[in-house]
Motif scaffolding. Structure first.
Motif, PDB file in Angstrom:
ATOM      1  N   ASP A   1      35.511  36.092  24.563  1.00 42.32           N
ATOM      2  CA  ASP A   1      35.746  35.195  23.517  1.00 42.32           C
ATOM      3  C   ASP A   1      34.263  34.969  23.013  1.00 42.32           C
ATOM      4  OD1 ASP A   1      34.857  33.149  25.128  1.00 42.32           O
ATOM      5  OD2 ASP A   1      36.693  32.374  25.381  1.00 42.32           O
ATOM      6  N   ALA A   2      33.973  34.066  22.149  1.00 44.44           N
ATOM      7  CA  ALA A   2      32.734  33.291  21.688  1.00 44.44           C
ATOM      8  C   ALA A   2      31.802  32.912  22.669  1.00 44.44           C
ATOM      9  CB  ALA A   2      33.058  32.604  20.447  1.00 44.44           C
ATOM     10  N   GLY A   3      32.632  32.526  23.849  1.00 45.65           N
ATOM     11  CA  GLY A   3      31.766  31.679  24.591  1.00 45.65           C
ATOM     12  C   GLY A   3      31.390  32.688  25.895  1.00 45.65           C
ATOM     13  N   ASN A   4      31.825  34.025  25.752  1.00 51.12           N
ATOM     14  CA  ASN A   4      31.480  35.071  26.749  1.00 51.12           C
ATOM     15  C   ASN A   4      32.542  35.076  27.918  1.00 51.12           C
ATOM     16  OD1 ASN A   4      29.534  36.787  25.354  1.00 51.12           O
ATOM     17  ND2 ASN A   4      28.233  35.144  25.841  1.00 51.12           N
ATOM     18  N   LYS A   5      33.778  34.406  27.594  1.00 53.59           N
ATOM     19  CA  LYS A   5      34.853  34.133  28.728  1.00 53.59           C
ATOM     20  C   LYS A   5      35.648  35.340  28.365  1.00 53.59           C
ATOM     21  CE  LYS A   5      34.520  29.224  29.428  1.00 53.59           C
ATOM     22  NZ  LYS A   5      35.107  27.863  29.597  1.00 53.59           N
ATOM     23  N   VAL A   6      36.329  35.672  29.468  1.00 53.01           N
ATOM     24  CA  VAL A   6      37.194  36.794  29.405  1.00 53.01           C
ATOM     25  C   VAL A   6      38.406  36.342  28.762  1.00 53.01           C
ATOM     26  CG1 VAL A   6      38.825  38.507  30.724  1.00 53.01           C
ATOM     27  CG2 VAL A   6      36.350  37.971  31.581  1.00 53.01           C
ATOM     28  N   VAL A   7      38.797  36.986  27.884  1.00 53.80           N
ATOM     29  CA  VAL A   7      40.196  36.804  26.991  1.00 53.80           C
ATOM     30  C   VAL A   7      41.542  36.919  27.870  1.00 53.80           C
ATOM     31  CG1 VAL A   7      41.916  37.184  25.155  1.00 53.80           C
ATOM     32  CG2 VAL A   7      39.100  37.324  24.886  1.00 53.80           C
ATOM     33  N   MET A   8      42.193  36.085  28.323  1.00 56.08           N
ATOM     34  CA  MET A   8      43.385  36.087  29.125  1.00 56.08           C
ATOM     35  C   MET A   8      44.781  35.909  28.445  1.00 56.08           C
ATOM     36  SD  MET A   8      41.905  36.985  31.953  1.00 56.08           S
ATOM     37  CE  MET A   8      43.107  36.613  33.265  1.00 56.08           C
ATOM     38  N   VAL A   9      45.838  36.717  28.659  1.00 59.94           N
ATOM     39  CA  VAL A   9      47.025  36.512  27.946  1.00 59.94           C
ATOM     40  C   VAL A   9      48.128  36.614  29.177  1.00 59.94           C
ATOM     41  CG1 VAL A   9      48.826  37.163  26.469  1.00 59.94           C
ATOM     42  CG2 VAL A   9      46.359  37.558  25.716  1.00 59.94           C
ATOM     43  N   ASP A  10      48.820  35.539  29.484  1.00 59.44           N
ATOM     44  CA  ASP A  10      49.676  35.528  30.645  1.00 59.44           C
ATOM     45  C   ASP A  10      48.776  35.654  31.841  1.00 59.44           C
ATOM     46  OD1 ASP A  10      51.817  34.804  28.916  1.00 59.44           O
ATOM     47  OD2 ASP A  10      52.376  36.867  28.416  1.00 59.44           O
ATOM     48  N   ASN A  11      47.723  35.405  32.272  1.00 54.86           N
ATOM     49  CA  ASN A  11      46.671  35.600  33.200  1.00 54.86           C
ATOM     50  C   ASN A  11      46.248  37.043  33.526  1.00 54.86           C
ATOM     51  OD1 ASN A  11      46.842  32.809  34.166  1.00 54.86           O
ATOM     52  ND2 ASN A  11      48.812  33.135  34.986  1.00 54.86           N
ATOM     53  N   ILE A  12      46.384  37.726  32.369  1.00 57.23           N
ATOM     54  CA  ILE A  12      45.910  39.166  32.339  1.00 57.23           C
ATOM     55  C   ILE A  12      44.940  39.296  31.402  1.00 57.23           C
ATOM     56  CG2 ILE A  12      46.853  41.660  31.799  1.00 57.23           C
ATOM     57  CD1 ILE A  12      49.505  40.742  32.571  1.00 57.23           C
ATOM     58  N   ALA A  13      43.641  40.092  32.021  1.00 60.92           N
ATOM     59  CA  ALA A  13      42.770  40.252  31.098  1.00 60.92           C
ATOM     60  C   ALA A  13      43.028  41.184  30.135  1.00 60.92           C
ATOM     61  CB  ALA A  13      41.467  40.746  31.834  1.00 60.92           C
ATOM     62  N   GLN A  14      42.509  40.833  28.788  1.00 61.37           N
ATOM     63  CA  GLN A  14      42.702  41.974  27.671  1.00 61.37           C
ATOM     64  C   GLN A  14      41.698  42.835  27.713  1.00 61.37           C
ATOM     65  OE1 GLN A  14      45.809  41.233  25.728  1.00 61.37           O
ATOM     66  NE2 GLN A  14      45.975  40.501  27.991  1.00 61.37           N
ATOM     67  N   HIS A  15      41.960  44.403  27.107  1.00 59.16           N
ATOM     68  CA  HIS A  15      41.060  45.256  26.995  1.00 59.16           C
ATOM     69  C   HIS A  15      40.567  45.480  25.460  1.00 59.16           C
ATOM     70  CE1 HIS A  15      42.485  46.519  31.037  1.00 59.16           C
ATOM     71  NE2 HIS A  15      41.262  45.819  31.246  1.00 59.16           N
ATOM     72  N   CYS A  16      39.723  46.118  25.357  1.00 64.46           N
ATOM     73  CA  CYS A  16      39.042  46.631  24.169  1.00 64.46           C
ATOM     74  C   CYS A  16      39.951  47.640  23.817  1.00 64.46           C
ATOM     75  CB  CYS A  16      37.486  46.902  23.914  1.00 64.46           C
ATOM     76  SG  CYS A  16      36.433  45.462  24.426  1.00 64.46           S
ATOM     77  N   ASP A  17      39.986  47.913  22.384  1.00 64.07           N
ATOM     78  CA  ASP A  17      40.896  49.312  21.984  1.00 64.07           C
ATOM     79  C   ASP A  17      39.669  50.433  21.187  1.00 64.07           C
ATOM     80  OD1 ASP A  17      40.183  48.319  19.097  1.00 64.07           O
ATOM     81  OD2 ASP A  17      42.198  47.339  19.290  1.00 64.07           O
ATOM     82  N   ALA A  18      40.126  51.155  20.692  1.00 64.90           N
ATOM     83  CA  ALA A  18      39.193  52.209  20.036  1.00 64.90           C
ATOM     84  C   ALA A  18      38.153  51.514  18.973  1.00 64.90           C
ATOM     85  CB  ALA A  18      39.851  53.301  19.462  1.00 64.90           C
ATOM     86  N   ASP A  19      38.904  50.645  18.213  1.00 69.98           N
ATOM     87  CA  ASP A  19      38.015  50.127  17.222  1.00 69.98           C
ATOM     88  C   ASP A  19      37.116  48.963  17.506  1.00 69.98           C
ATOM     89  OD1 ASP A  19      40.068  51.221  15.179  1.00 69.98           O
ATOM     90  OD2 ASP A  19      41.246  49.511  15.244  1.00 69.98           O
ATOM     91  N   ASP A  20      37.036  48.993  18.814  1.00 67.86           N
ATOM     92  CA  ASP A  20      35.865  47.785  19.370  1.00 67.86           C
ATOM     93  C   ASP A  20      34.821  48.579  19.871  1.00 67.86           C
ATOM     94  OD1 ASP A  20      37.307  45.394  19.133  1.00 67.86           O
ATOM     95  OD2 ASP A  20      38.512  46.064  20.608  1.00 67.86           O
ATOM     96  N   ILE A  21      34.769  50.195  19.953  1.00 67.65           N
ATOM     97  CA  ILE A  21      33.778  51.023  20.463  1.00 67.65           C
ATOM     98  C   ILE A  21      32.414  51.012  19.679  1.00 67.65           C
ATOM     99  CG2 ILE A  21      33.159  53.263  20.948  1.00 67.65           C
ATOM    100  CD1 ILE A  21      35.834  53.617  22.161  1.00 67.65           C
ATOM    101  N   PRO A  22      32.732  50.956  18.308  1.00 67.89           N
ATOM    102  CA  PRO A  22      31.248  51.098  17.452  1.00 67.89           C
ATOM    103  C   PRO A  22      30.440  49.692  17.800  1.00 67.89           C
ATOM    104  CG  PRO A  22      32.964  51.859  16.091  1.00 67.89           C
ATOM    105  CD  PRO A  22      33.655  51.238  17.566  1.00 67.89           C
ATOM    106  N   VAL A  23      30.854  48.809  17.989  1.00 70.40           N
ATOM    107  CA  VAL A  23      30.327  47.456  18.378  1.00 70.40           C
ATOM    108  C   VAL A  23      29.754  47.468  19.801  1.00 70.40           C
ATOM    109  CG1 VAL A  23      30.461  44.880  18.505  1.00 70.40           C
ATOM    110  CG2 VAL A  23      31.656  46.079  16.472  1.00 70.40           C
ATOM    111  N   LEU A  24      30.562  47.952  20.620  1.00 69.24           N
ATOM    112  CA  LEU A  24      29.974  48.026  22.061  1.00 69.24           C
ATOM    113  C   LEU A  24      28.777  48.913  22.034  1.00 69.24           C
ATOM    114  CD1 LEU A  24      33.423  48.448  23.713  1.00 69.24           C
ATOM    115  CD2 LEU A  24      32.238  46.270  23.315  1.00 69.24           C
TER     116      LEU A  24
END
Length: 332
Positions: free
Chosen positions: A212-235
């Motif tokens: 998230d904006a504070g550099n904390k891992v985004v969690m949903v139901d205690n599961i870390a969320q992963h990036c998808d193909a659309d995020d790769i250019p920014v990475l």
């Protein structure tokens, strides 16, 4: 005291107590700005050792062990470059006395590796009639990376791959691994005084985890969320900023970029495809920048024994195989 400590950037001293530090003051401040977690992990003594000659039969020192990461830590003791002892530390922070009685008689080269999971402060060193160890010219390797590089999941810190490469080749090194860190050029210090011959950069796995904006891992139901193909250019843009700045800071070093290592962690087929796409784009970026690319999946065996229970972090065996691969690359 700085002559006694090895694999550290500097040694802070106050009231007779000494604390080895891996980063510049500026880097420590900037790690804290990215996240207090990274500022804390930057204080760990990953890769640090005390190394000296002594004729004392027994050596000792007081220490404060402040756990900042995993609860797995220990001291490894070498006599004349042979590991004789591994002392496992408690699962809680503590103050205690380190005591070791030598096996060898007479003048002996002693090296004591510090834990990678905690900050260690020492005082009241009783080392007998001792002299510092000054290494021959074996080159200097600088490691940047995440928890794989920091290697804070083992009680035997000397068996991390940065330490093993040094033990087996005679090269000096500094381990600047920080658990959970990703490509972020903001903490690189353009005034860093180090002049490494070789730099290894091991990031990517945490870049593929959503933050998230504070550099904390985004969690949903205690599961870390992963990036998808659309995020790769920014990475890749983030990686390019980091690697470009790294080149400017260490212009004479050979910079090797390691893609995420193989893990036994179970992931979806969709995310497995994202990892492949990311590695492909990272390889293209490294080629464009004129750096050396290392496929992390080729560094260690694809067997469970190379990983701790989470299937991601390396055991002593996994670290040994990575060290073997890196030594082969260094000798090319």
């Amino acid at each position: 005291m700085k002559d006694l400590f090895h694999h550290t950037y500097t040694v802070k001293g106050e009231n007779g107590r000494f604390r080895p530090v891996r980063f510049t003051d500026k880097q420590m401040d900037l790690l804290e700005k990215i996240s207090p977690v990274f500022g804390s992990l930057g204080r760990c003594t990953a890769g640090v050792s005390l190394k000296f000659y002594t004729d004392a039969e027994e050596i000792s020192f007081h220490f404060k062990y402040t756990i900042l990461y995993t609860n797995t830590g220990g001291f490894d003791v070498y006599e004349n470059n042979v590991m004789y002892c591994s002392i496992e530390l408690p699962e809680e922070s503590c103050e205690s006395v380190f005591t070791y009685r030598k096996t060898a008689a007479g003048k002996t080269l002693i090296e004591i590796f510090f834990p990678a999971n905690a900050e260690v402060e020492v005082w009241d060193l009783k080392l007998g009639d001792h002299t510092p160890f000054f290494s021959s010219n074996g080159g200097f390797i600088l490691y940047y990376g995440d928890s794989i590089t920091q290697s804070a999941y083992m009680k035997t810190p000397s068996l991390s791959f940065p330490s093993l490469v040094s033990i087996l080749t005679g090269a000096q090194y500094l381990n600047r691994g920080v658990g959970s860190l990703f490509y972020d050029e903001s903490y690189l210090d353009e005034n860093d005084s180090l002049k490494p011959d070789v730099v290894f950069v091991e990031f990517g796995a945490n870049d593929l985890v959503k933050h998230d904006a504070g550099n904390k891992v985004v969690m949903v139901d205690n599961i870390a969320q992963h990036c998808d193909a659309d995020d790769i250019p920014v990475l890749i843009q983030r990686a390019e900023k980091y690697l470009t700045k790294l080149k400017a800071i260490y212009p004479t070093a050979k910079i090797n970029v390691i893609s995420p290592l193989y893990s036994c962690e179970q992931t979806s087929q969709a995310f497995a495809s994202v990892k492949i796409a990311y590695k492909t784009e990272l390889h293209a970026l490294v080629d464009k920048l004129g750096l050396s690319f290392i496929d992390g999946t080729h560094l260690s065996a694809h067997i469970p024994e190379c990983h701790v229970q989470d299937g991601i972090h390396l055991t002593a065996l996994g670290n040994a195989l990575v060290a073997q691969s890196l030594i082969h690359i260094l000798r090319k």
